[in-house]
Design an enzyme around this catalytic site. Sequence first.
Site, PDB file in Angstrom:
ATOM      1  N   HIS A  84     -20.236   1.885   1.805  1.00 22.77           N
ATOM      2  CA  HIS A  84     -19.462   2.909   2.512  1.00 22.77           C
ATOM      3  C   HIS A  84     -20.420   3.948   3.061  1.00 22.77           C
ATOM      4  O   HIS A  84     -21.382   4.331   2.400  1.00 22.77           O
ATOM      5  CB  HIS A  84     -18.456   3.578   1.567  1.00 22.77           C
ATOM      6  CG  HIS A  84     -17.454   4.414   2.300  1.00 22.77           C
ATOM      7  ND1 HIS A  84     -16.357   3.875   2.911  1.00 22.77           N
ATOM      8  CD2 HIS A  84     -17.404   5.743   2.546  1.00 22.77           C
ATOM      9  CE1 HIS A  84     -15.658   4.836   3.505  1.00 22.77           C
ATOM     10  NE2 HIS A  84     -16.274   5.982   3.288  1.00 22.77           N
ATOM     11  N   ASP A 163      -5.531   9.640  -0.509  1.00 28.21           N
ATOM     12  CA  ASP A 163      -6.660   9.871   0.402  1.00 28.21           C
ATOM     13  C   ASP A 163      -6.230   9.726   1.850  1.00 28.21           C
ATOM     14  O   ASP A 163      -6.642  10.505   2.703  1.00 28.21           O
ATOM     15  CB  ASP A 163      -7.824   8.920   0.109  1.00 28.21           C
ATOM     16  CG  ASP A 163      -8.939   9.110   1.124  1.00 28.21           C
ATOM     17  OD1 ASP A 163      -9.407  10.257   1.259  1.00 28.21           O
ATOM     18  OD2 ASP A 163      -9.298   8.164   1.829  1.00 28.21           O
ATOM     19  N   ARG A 170      -7.287  16.889   6.492  1.00 25.96           N
ATOM     20  CA  ARG A 170      -8.623  17.512   6.525  1.00 25.96           C
ATOM     21  C   ARG A 170      -9.226  17.432   7.918  1.00 25.96           C
ATOM     22  O   ARG A 170      -9.879  18.353   8.386  1.00 25.96           O
ATOM     23  CB  ARG A 170      -9.548  16.822   5.515  1.00 25.96           C
ATOM     24  CG  ARG A 170      -9.218  17.158   4.074  1.00 25.96           C
ATOM     25  CD  ARG A 170      -9.967  16.227   3.128  1.00 25.96           C
ATOM     26  NE  ARG A 170     -11.374  16.233   3.370  1.00 25.96           N
ATOM     27  CZ  ARG A 170     -12.152  15.136   3.323  1.00 25.96           C
ATOM     28  NH1 ARG A 170     -11.649  13.962   2.992  1.00 25.96           N
ATOM     29  NH2 ARG A 170     -13.439  15.224   3.558  1.00 25.96           N
ATOM     30  N   SER A 185     -12.620  11.404  -1.725  1.00 29.86           N
ATOM     31  CA  SER A 185     -12.060  10.552  -0.674  1.00 29.86           C
ATOM     32  C   SER A 185     -12.733   9.174  -0.693  1.00 29.86           C
ATOM     33  O   SER A 185     -12.070   8.134  -0.731  1.00 29.86           O
ATOM     34  CB  SER A 185     -12.283  11.244   0.676  1.00 29.86           C
ATOM     35  OG  SER A 185     -12.136  10.356   1.745  1.00 29.86           O
ATOM     36  N   LYS A 189     -11.007   5.526  -2.629  1.00 29.47           N
ATOM     37  CA  LYS A 189     -10.780   4.325  -1.791  1.00 29.47           C
ATOM     38  C   LYS A 189     -11.587   3.149  -2.289  1.00 29.47           C
ATOM     39  O   LYS A 189     -11.095   2.034  -2.420  1.00 29.47           O
ATOM     40  CB  LYS A 189     -11.293   4.619  -0.380  1.00 29.47           C
ATOM     41  CG  LYS A 189     -10.277   4.943   0.635  1.00 29.47           C
ATOM     42  CD  LYS A 189     -10.809   4.879   2.044  1.00 29.47           C
ATOM     43  CE  LYS A 189     -12.030   5.699   2.361  1.00 29.47           C
ATOM     44  NZ  LYS A 189     -11.781   7.025   2.856  1.00 29.47           N
TER      45      LYS A 189
HETATM   46  N1  URA Z   1     -15.707   9.242   4.727  1.00 32.97           N
HETATM   47  C1  URA Z   1     -14.595   9.202   3.935  1.00 32.97           C
HETATM   48  O1  URA Z   1     -14.089   8.138   3.589  1.00 32.97           O
HETATM   49  N2  URA Z   1     -14.081  10.370   3.529  1.00 32.97           N
HETATM   50  C2  URA Z   1     -14.611  11.561   3.882  1.00 32.97           C
HETATM   51  O2  URA Z   1     -14.094  12.567   3.469  1.00 32.97           O
HETATM   52  C3  URA Z   1     -15.752  11.595   4.711  1.00 32.97           C
HETATM   53  C4  URA Z   1     -16.286  10.409   5.118  1.00 32.97           C
END
Ligand code: URA
Length: 443
Positions: A84, A163, A170, A185, A189
């Site tokens: 990620h 999220d 956000r 966040s 996930k």
């Molecule tokens: N990527 C994400 O999944 N969440 C964030 O808050 C910022 C970048």
Amino acid sequence: MKQPAVDFIAHKRDGGAHSSAEIHDWIQSYMREEVADYQMSAWLMATFIQGMNPQEAHALFEAMLDSGSRLDLPSVSLPKVDKHSTGGVGDKTSLILSPLLASCGVAVPMVSGRGLGHTGGTLDKLEAIPGFNVQLTNEQFEAQLAELGCAMMGQTAALAPADKRLYALRDVTATVPFIPFIAASIMSKKLAEGIDALVLDVKTGSGAFMQAESDARHLAEVLVELGEAAGCTTHALLTDMDAPLGRKIGNWLEIEESVDLLRGGGPPDTREVTLALAEEMLLLARPALNQPQARDVLTRALTDGSAYQKWLDLVRAQGGDPTVFDAYANGDTPHQCATTTLYHDKDNAYVTRIDARALGAGVVQLGGGRARASDDVDPGVGIVLHIAVGDPVERGQALATIHHQDGVAIPSILSDRAWLDCAQEPLPPTSRVRARYTKEGWS
Ligand code: URA
């Protein structure tokens, strides 16, 4: 909600700390619609300004993870590793890593997000492929992973749904660049995916949410600690996002550049970052390999056609039309746009800076990203850069071609060329991979 929402918000506004139980209750109440979006927005801003202690940050991550279920994936026998990124401009590595690793015997269960602020999102890019469906059920996701080793989807109602809703709020309330929110966040996930290990690409520089390297390092440490505490081996690479990654920025344009990589080509910086992340993922999945062996396996998969074949299988499996890639090879595109080229209007020099944030904001203004959560994105618009940091540049030379809708003016943030700095001397070449963090520390 065990206390009135307004009292909870006022407590944070006035600098108070919440208990873990209070944070769980707050997130659960929001998911039951007992807390309104405007109240959550107010709390996000109060928290952004007042901060969170480590116990509150951990509770937020757990509450967001617990807002849904976790994938179990019993039918996927391969080791399951995901990556990620904390978000950047021109960052298309997910599109390449998923089929590349799957072609090397690693399962990549990838749950991705949409564009956020000036940064692009993997789901928006995938949807630029005509027909591509990112809304899979958990059963479809698991069946595809078992068959192909890769599947790419958006968050379902079942996976970290808190999220999904908080991310959208956000994005439009200026509360993105805050370490506890970003960490909760990403990790809620990712840990819902049922993975064995995770590699994080933590970006630093103008186009990153954490622009200062010290903040990005702190974010990497928080992310690795959350992952390891939850029993998932987690490694982070700190990579440079001062300049955009690669030459193409924009949803469809980034698909094109990913296909170039998957066919064994592509720009050197994108290849460098992609291979560094891929190597980290492969070594976590197959620890018997050493580093040169892992690099060899990966570069072979890019040059012998197996990674590209896996990409075609992935696109087909998710309803996409793979003929668009042949059309691309013949100079065609599914998203026709008008083009305007910007030329260098100063003396001969060397490129020393290309500002990723300005170019990312420019693509959003062209329609390639969102100003409001409900906006649609334009798949075809974007920027093709003709120069990279370190290149010599002459007066009259083409700098960038803007892909835009006919009749739409080029945003001044792009046409003023303030995103480009030049100097008489070239900068020494540097690697885009700056450092690596694991539970053993920095290297
Ligand atoms: N990527 C994400 O999944 N969440 C964030 O808050 C910022 C970048």
